[in-house]
Enzyme design. Structure first.
Site, PDB file in Angstrom:
ATOM      1  N   SER A   1      12.044  35.693 -50.079  1.00 32.32           N
ATOM      2  CA  SER A   1      11.280  34.618 -49.447  1.00 32.32           C
ATOM      3  C   SER A   1      10.325  35.162 -48.385  1.00 32.32           C
ATOM      4  O   SER A   1      10.574  36.210 -47.775  1.00 32.32           O
ATOM      5  CB  SER A   1      12.237  33.610 -48.796  1.00 32.32           C
ATOM      6  OG  SER A   1      13.091  34.254 -47.886  1.00 32.32           O
TER       7      SER A   1
ATOM      8  N   GLN B 268       9.375  35.283 -44.915  1.00 38.11           N
ATOM      9  CA  GLN B 268      10.329  35.038 -43.837  1.00 38.11           C
ATOM     10  C   GLN B 268       9.955  35.785 -42.573  1.00 38.11           C
ATOM     11  O   GLN B 268       9.094  36.662 -42.573  1.00 38.11           O
ATOM     12  CB  GLN B 268      11.733  35.464 -44.283  1.00 38.11           C
ATOM     13  CG  GLN B 268      11.835  36.937 -44.655  1.00 38.11           C
ATOM     14  CD  GLN B 268      13.211  37.292 -45.217  1.00 38.11           C
ATOM     15  OE1 GLN B 268      13.980  37.991 -44.558  1.00 38.11           O
ATOM     16  NE2 GLN B 268      13.499  36.836 -46.425  1.00 38.11           N
TER      17      GLN B 268
ATOM     18  N   HIS C 129      12.090  36.882 -38.564  1.00 38.17           N
ATOM     19  CA  HIS C 129      13.349  36.840 -37.809  1.00 38.17           C
ATOM     20  C   HIS C 129      13.035  36.597 -36.344  1.00 38.17           C
ATOM     21  O   HIS C 129      12.112  37.194 -35.788  1.00 38.17           O
ATOM     22  CB  HIS C 129      14.102  38.155 -37.973  1.00 38.17           C
ATOM     23  CG  HIS C 129      14.325  38.532 -39.403  1.00 38.17           C
ATOM     24  ND1 HIS C 129      15.022  37.739 -40.286  1.00 38.17           N
ATOM     25  CD2 HIS C 129      13.909  39.607 -40.125  1.00 38.17           C
ATOM     26  CE1 HIS C 129      15.039  38.314 -41.482  1.00 38.17           C
ATOM     27  NE2 HIS C 129      14.363  39.449 -41.408  1.00 38.17           N
TER      28      HIS C 129
ATOM     29  N   LYS D  81      16.829  39.986 -34.836  1.00 40.21           N
ATOM     30  CA  LYS D  81      17.092  40.739 -36.070  1.00 40.21           C
ATOM     31  C   LYS D  81      15.910  41.643 -36.427  1.00 40.21           C
ATOM     32  O   LYS D  81      15.357  41.546 -37.519  1.00 40.21           O
ATOM     33  CB  LYS D  81      17.394  39.771 -37.213  1.00 40.21           C
ATOM     34  CG  LYS D  81      17.928  40.426 -38.491  1.00 40.21           C
ATOM     35  CD  LYS D  81      18.326  39.338 -39.483  1.00 40.21           C
ATOM     36  CE  LYS D  81      18.816  39.935 -40.788  1.00 40.21           C
ATOM     37  NZ  LYS D  81      17.757  40.053 -41.790  1.00 40.21           N
TER      38      LYS D  81
ATOM     39  N   GLU E  93      14.421  45.000 -37.904  1.00 42.34           N
ATOM     40  CA  GLU E  93      15.037  45.754 -38.997  1.00 42.34           C
ATOM     41  C   GLU E  93      14.123  46.875 -39.476  1.00 42.34           C
ATOM     42  O   GLU E  93      12.917  46.860 -39.237  1.00 42.34           O
ATOM     43  CB  GLU E  93      15.384  44.813 -40.161  1.00 42.34           C
ATOM     44  CG  GLU E  93      14.207  44.042 -40.708  1.00 42.34           C
ATOM     45  CD  GLU E  93      14.619  42.873 -41.602  1.00 42.34           C
ATOM     46  OE1 GLU E  93      15.791  42.451 -41.555  1.00 42.34           O
ATOM     47  OE2 GLU E  93      13.758  42.382 -42.341  1.00 42.34           O
TER      48      GLU E  93
ATOM     49  N   HIS F 163       7.174  38.724 -43.385  1.00 39.67           N
ATOM     50  CA  HIS F 163       7.353  39.799 -44.354  1.00 39.67           C
ATOM     51  C   HIS F 163       8.139  39.293 -45.551  1.00 39.67           C
ATOM     52  O   HIS F 163       8.759  38.230 -45.514  1.00 39.67           O
ATOM     53  CB  HIS F 163       8.086  40.989 -43.715  1.00 39.67           C
ATOM     54  CG  HIS F 163       9.452  40.664 -43.213  1.00 39.67           C
ATOM     55  ND1 HIS F 163       9.676  39.984 -42.028  1.00 39.67           N
ATOM     56  CD2 HIS F 163      10.686  40.893 -43.725  1.00 39.67           C
ATOM     57  CE1 HIS F 163      10.961  39.831 -41.831  1.00 39.67           C
ATOM     58  NE2 HIS F 163      11.605  40.369 -42.852  1.00 39.67           N
TER      59      HIS F 163
ATOM     60  N   ARG G 248      12.602  30.851 -43.057  1.00 40.99           N
ATOM     61  CA  ARG G 248      11.895  30.976 -44.337  1.00 40.99           C
ATOM     62  C   ARG G 248      10.812  29.916 -44.478  1.00 40.99           C
ATOM     63  O   ARG G 248      10.916  28.830 -43.919  1.00 40.99           O
ATOM     64  CB  ARG G 248      12.880  30.820 -45.503  1.00 40.99           C
ATOM     65  CG  ARG G 248      13.970  31.868 -45.541  1.00 40.99           C
ATOM     66  CD  ARG G 248      14.922  31.635 -46.711  1.00 40.99           C
ATOM     67  NE  ARG G 248      16.000  32.634 -46.723  1.00 40.99           N
ATOM     68  CZ  ARG G 248      17.137  32.498 -46.051  1.00 40.99           C
ATOM     69  NH1 ARG G 248      17.343  31.428 -45.323  1.00 40.99           N
ATOM     70  NH2 ARG G 248      18.047  33.450 -46.103  1.00 40.99           N
TER      71      ARG G 248
ATOM     72  N   LYS H  51      15.929  28.123 -50.950  1.00 42.24           N
ATOM     73  CA  LYS H  51      16.713  27.810 -49.745  1.00 42.24           C
ATOM     74  C   LYS H  51      15.894  26.949 -48.778  1.00 42.24           C
ATOM     75  O   LYS H  51      14.709  26.691 -48.984  1.00 42.24           O
ATOM     76  CB  LYS H  51      17.143  29.103 -49.061  1.00 42.24           C
ATOM     77  CG  LYS H  51      18.093  29.967 -49.897  1.00 42.24           C
ATOM     78  CD  LYS H  51      18.488  31.226 -49.139  1.00 42.24           C
ATOM     79  CE  LYS H  51      19.417  32.100 -49.969  1.00 42.24           C
ATOM     80  NZ  LYS H  51      19.773  33.350 -49.274  1.00 42.24           N
TER      81      LYS H  51
END
Length: 546
Positions: free
Chosen positions: A237, A239, A241, A264, A266, A402, A421, A427
């Site tokens: 998706s 999305q 964070h 989050k 990453e 991203h 998302r 979702k």
């Protein structure tokens, strides 16, 4: 066999003095430009921790061995700079939210040196059985590295060849808890009992997590990181964070959707040569060019926005380009569903008729086939499309858009599962939050190949303290020392085989798929067979290198 470490013993004499990490000397940190590159938001600049401490931290009662959470009512929810003074009103008092990962991070940050403790039966390496997530975008059956790794860890696990396997989680997050295998009680007993990893590390935070002075069981501390392997068949998706403040607010308001109060950030490291991703907004000139090329997208959002983007690209705009980009993204995300489908049909019909489609044309067609009618199909027009080779890595900071497209990767992040998302997903889509939270920095992502710190180890260091990744390749017939770190670690064997030896106390044979937990301040020596293939390990830990 040859001791790899001995090759540079003379040069390392100074580096291995007691209480220092061999990595820290002579390792030049990449210069993260604060406020320019969308990957490196100002949340993560060199003195962000000090800035936040000075501005927002309140002293805590003595029994809590950290000083982390601001007890103030007016905190920035999410801006370019997590620590700015912009009055984005956040109603959450962060001091009321317990976050064990943040507590552990604050305690570790105070420690400046690595030390070593003796290895005993209580703190030696222990095998892990990790959680495999079967999300719809994963690779099918045995084609998924995730499924093969899981099957190697647990002989009772049967791969469903008709089912997707997306992520292997190695850590303590409740949505995918690893189990640690401990000897059953009784002398000479060969059987094992399975315990949730979080219970094990919290049974003695000083021994396992490196939290000085906390030897009694405590739920106040946890791993600061979550380590994963991803097997990607379909695009994930669109999305982003949240940063720490927005994460706390979302968790407080909607805990059923946003399961924890942590940020989050990453980092992804490619395990295959076909890894592709979307990351951050393209430079404004590229977006302008794409809006002229893909007229269907312009039809969707309107000529005025296209003209504003072109004006921004040519430097003729009075407004901040970020404002124009935000208006464009909001209009696109909130576009009428029927209009979206109409323009997508026009787009796919036109692209399928092209004699020589471009890379971007092919990506748009591919995404349209995977998610017919989804507005997220237009996203690659706005977002950077990157292709990575084995060993390439890139970092994604908070509040950056991203999506991974295909391939298999290692991924390490702060211990969180917060995802906002807005497309290419069945979702829940939280478009309003996503539009508000993004930084709207437009730039090309930095791609790194890490830092070769010695003949065997490549180190990937993000600009946050939560996590770091060591990729370790030890040739056949050699030995290599895994130095002690003040952080706990998890180890995963990607290929080959070896024995991890911890003095006379413990030996652990490792081979493909085997995962282990390594308590803080402990070391191990990797021994590979002279007739074997060598070994390819990955160690994830808190970022003691910043």
């Amino acid at each position: 066999g040859l001791d790899v470490n001995s090759e540079s013993k003379k040069s390392k004499t100074k580096m291995t003095t007691v209480g220092t990490s061999p990595y820290r000397n002579g390792l030049r940190m990449p210069g993260y430009t604060s406020g320019t590159n969308g990957q490196y938001n100002d949340e993560y600049d060199d003195n962000a921790h000090e800035k936040m401490s000075a501005k927002h931290f309140a002293p805590q009662p003595h029994h809590v061995a950290w000083m982390s959470t601001p007890s103030v009512k007016n905190l920035p929810g999410s801006c370019d700079d997590e620590f700015s003074d912009d009055h984005v009103f956040t109603t959450v008092d962060l001091s009321m939210i317990r976050n064990a990962a943040s507590n552990a991070l604050t305690a570790l940050v105070k420690k400046k040196f690595d030390s070593e403790v003796d290895v005993t039966e209580n703190n030696c390496l222990r095998p892990l059985d990790c959680a495999a997530q079967e999300y719809a975008w994963g690779k099918m059956g045995s084609n998924a590295l995730v499924a093969r790794l899981k099957a190697a860890q647990n002989t009772a696990f049967n791969i469903n060849e008709n089912g997707p396997y997306a992520e292997l989680w190695i850590g303590t997050h409740p949505n995918g808890m690893s189990e640690i295998l401990l000897p059953s009680a009784g002398i000479g007993c060969d059987s094992y009992r399975s315990v949730p990893l979080v219970d094990y590390v919290q049974s003695n935070p000083e021994m396992h997590l490196g939290i000085d002075g906390i030897t009694e069981p405590s739920k106040e501390f946890d791993l600061t990181f979550l380590f994963k392997v991803l097997s990607i068949e379909k695009v994930l998706s669109i999305q982003s964070h949240p940063d720490k403040f927005l994460a706390a607010q979302l968790h407080t308001e909607r805990p059923h959707i946003y399961k924890d109060p942590n940020h989050k950030p990453e980092m992804a490291v490619a395990l295959t040569d076909d890894f592709e991703a979307l990351s951050g907004f393209r430079p404004i000139t590229e977006i302008a060019s794409n809006m002229l090329e893909y007229v269907e997208f312009t039809e969707l959002v309107g000529l005025e926005l296209r003209n504003n983007i072109i004006a921004a690209a040519e430097g003729r705009l009075y407004d901040n380009p970020k404002t124009v980009l935000k208006n464009l993204f909001r209009t696109y995300m909130e576009a009428d569903d029927a209009m979206v489908k109409k323009q997508l049909n026009c787009l796919t019909e036109r692209l399928l008729g092209k004699m020589q489609p471009t890379r971007l044309d092919k990506l748009l067609i591919k995404v349209a086939e995977q998610f017919p009618g989804d507005s997220g199909i237009f996203a690659p027009i706005l977002l950077n499309y990157i292709q990575l080779k084995i060993g390439d890595a890139f970092y994604t900071g908070a509040n950056e858009p991203h999506a991974y497209i295909q391939g298999e990767i290692l991924e390490c992040m702060a211990c969180s599962d917060n995802v906002v998302r807005a497309g290419l997903t069945p979702k829940f889509k939280d478009v309003d939050t996503l539009v508000k939270m993004l930084t709207y920095k437009s730039t090309v992502p930095d791609i790194t190949r890490g830092v070769q710190v010695d003949p065997c180890t490549v180190l990937y260091v993000p600009p946050v303290k939560d996590f770091a990744i060591e990729v370790i390749k030890v040739p056949a017939g050699t030995s290599y020392r895994l130095n002690p770190a003040r952080s706990p670690a998890v180890i995963l064997t990607i290929s080959g085989s070896a024995t991890l030896q911890q003095g006379s106390a413990h030996n652990m044979p490792v081979s493909f798929g085997k995962a282990a937990f390594m308590s803080a301040n402990t070391s191990a020596t990797v021994f590979t067979d002279i007739n074997g293939p060598g070994v390819h390990l990955v160690r994830a830990l808190s970022n003691i290198h910043l």
